[in-house]
Design a protein around this motif. Structure first.
Motif, mmCIF file in Angstrom:
data_model
loop_
_atom_site.group_PDB
_atom_site.id
_atom_site.type_symbol
_atom_site.label_atom_id
_atom_site.label_comp_id
_atom_site.label_asym_id
_atom_site.label_seq_id
_atom_site.Cartn_x
_atom_site.Cartn_y
_atom_site.Cartn_z
ATOM 1 N N ALA A 2 -46.824 -9.162 2.330
ATOM 2 C CA ALA A 2 -46.340 -9.955 3.463
ATOM 3 C C ALA A 2 -45.033 -9.363 3.989
ATOM 4 O O ALA A 2 -44.295 -8.684 3.272
ATOM 5 C CB ALA A 2 -46.123 -11.405 3.031
ATOM 6 N N SER A 3 -44.763 -9.628 5.243
ATOM 7 C CA SER A 3 -43.513 -9.137 5.838
ATOM 8 C C SER A 3 -42.307 -9.769 5.156
ATOM 9 O O SER A 3 -42.374 -10.891 4.630
ATOM 10 C CB SER A 3 -43.483 -9.453 7.331
ATOM 11 N N GLU B 248 -43.604 -15.997 0.037
ATOM 12 C CA GLU B 248 -44.490 -17.057 0.514
ATOM 13 C C GLU B 248 -43.866 -18.404 0.141
ATOM 14 O O GLU B 248 -43.756 -18.731 -1.052
ATOM 15 C CB GLU B 248 -45.879 -16.941 -0.125
#
Length: 294
Positions: free
Chosen positions: A12-13, A140
């Motif tokens: 994920a970024s 996250e």
């Protein structure tokens, strides 16, 4: 040798707050308005009395250490090790740091909750070590998912933290793994094991492992922390998953592993003792009962 498998959180970024959020120690007005601000102390509690003596003694013999592949077998046995608190360098060049912290009134369940709860907001992270912690964000943010257990909120996730270790501001990415991947069996009630791969947030590099074993005692718990440094690995991360340092902030320079080890021992001894002093009260006030999440 222990290996790390990339997760969706790795790919994920980088959190959007990473380049934009201002870094500073302590609390400001916005932080003071948080509902948990009463638990913030401007100065961290000192480390427990057995630690300064170890720091003055210096490095322990290499025979007192062991590597990450032996951690589960060694820590799962009853009793204690020759080096429960200290630092040594193995013949392989791996730097091993150990720190034992007594935690009256604390349980493993409290630590599993804390690991998922604190990492989404810097003001929460600052509670842990007010003299060293500046910033945190999580790959996250799973706190809003009421179906997850406390462990599921941080295991398999990435915690981006900027903190002082041995006086050096260090931009870290800590990737938490299931302890079973390192050979640990399920913990007894009141106990837990927190395990992770330690690396930099500003480069696709991992350089160590950490294990925090929270073991139940008659008065609460004790934490047996272990760090295994100089396990360097290039991670196959997409460019968007590697942070760019905020303006005016350069990446950490490579330093002496022994100095890093002793600095990490001091850091760990302070932060674990400090948080343990109010974790039971914080947990009692802010932890959502498991029955309310399902």
């Amino acid at each position: 040798m222990a290996t790390y498998q990339l997760t969706a959180a790795d790919r994920a970024s980088v959190p959007t707050s990473y380049p934009s959020e201002e870094r500073y120690l302590g609390y400001r007005d916005a932080d003071e308005a948080k509902p948990y601000a009463k638990y913030f102390r401007a100065d961290a509690l000192p480390m427990q009395p057995h630690v300064p003596e170890v720091l003055l003694t210096g490095m322990a013999p290499s025979e007192y250490g062991y590597d990450i592949d032996d951690a589960a077998r060694k820590l799962s046995r009853p009793g204690y090790h020759k080096m429960e608190t200290g630092c040594t360098v193995l013949d392989s060049g791996v730097v091993v740091v150990a720190c034992r912290t007594e935690m009256p009134g604390v349980t493993g369940e409290m630590w599993d909750w804390w690991m998922g709860w604190h990492s989404c907001e810097s003001a929460r992270y600052k509670l842990w070590h007010p003299d060293a912690h500046q910033f945190t964000a999580v790959g996250e943010n799973r706190l809003s998912d009421r179906t997850l257990t406390d462990r599921q909120r941080y295991v398999g996730n990435v915690s981006y933290v900027d903190e002082y270790v041995g006086g050096v501001l260090t931009p870290l990415a800590i990737r938490f793994v299931e302890p079973a991947e390192l050979g640990f069996e399920d913990s007894r009630p009141g106990s837990t094991v927190i395990a992770g791969r330690v690396g930099l947030s500003v480069a696709p590099i991992a350089f160590g492992w950490l294990v925090h074993q929270v073991r139940g005692t008659d008065s609460g718990a004790e934490m047996r922390s272990r760090f295994f440094l100089n396990h360097v690995e290039h991670l196959d991360l997409p460019a968007a998953a590697v942070a760019t340092p905020p303006a005016g902030r350069a990446p950490i320079a490579e330093g002496d592993p022994k100095s890093l080890g002793l600095g990490l021992l001091s850091h760990c001894a302070v932060e674990m003792n400090h948080l343990a002093s109010f974790l039971p009260a914080l947990y009692e006030e802010f932890a959502e009962p498991a029955t309310a999440r399902r």
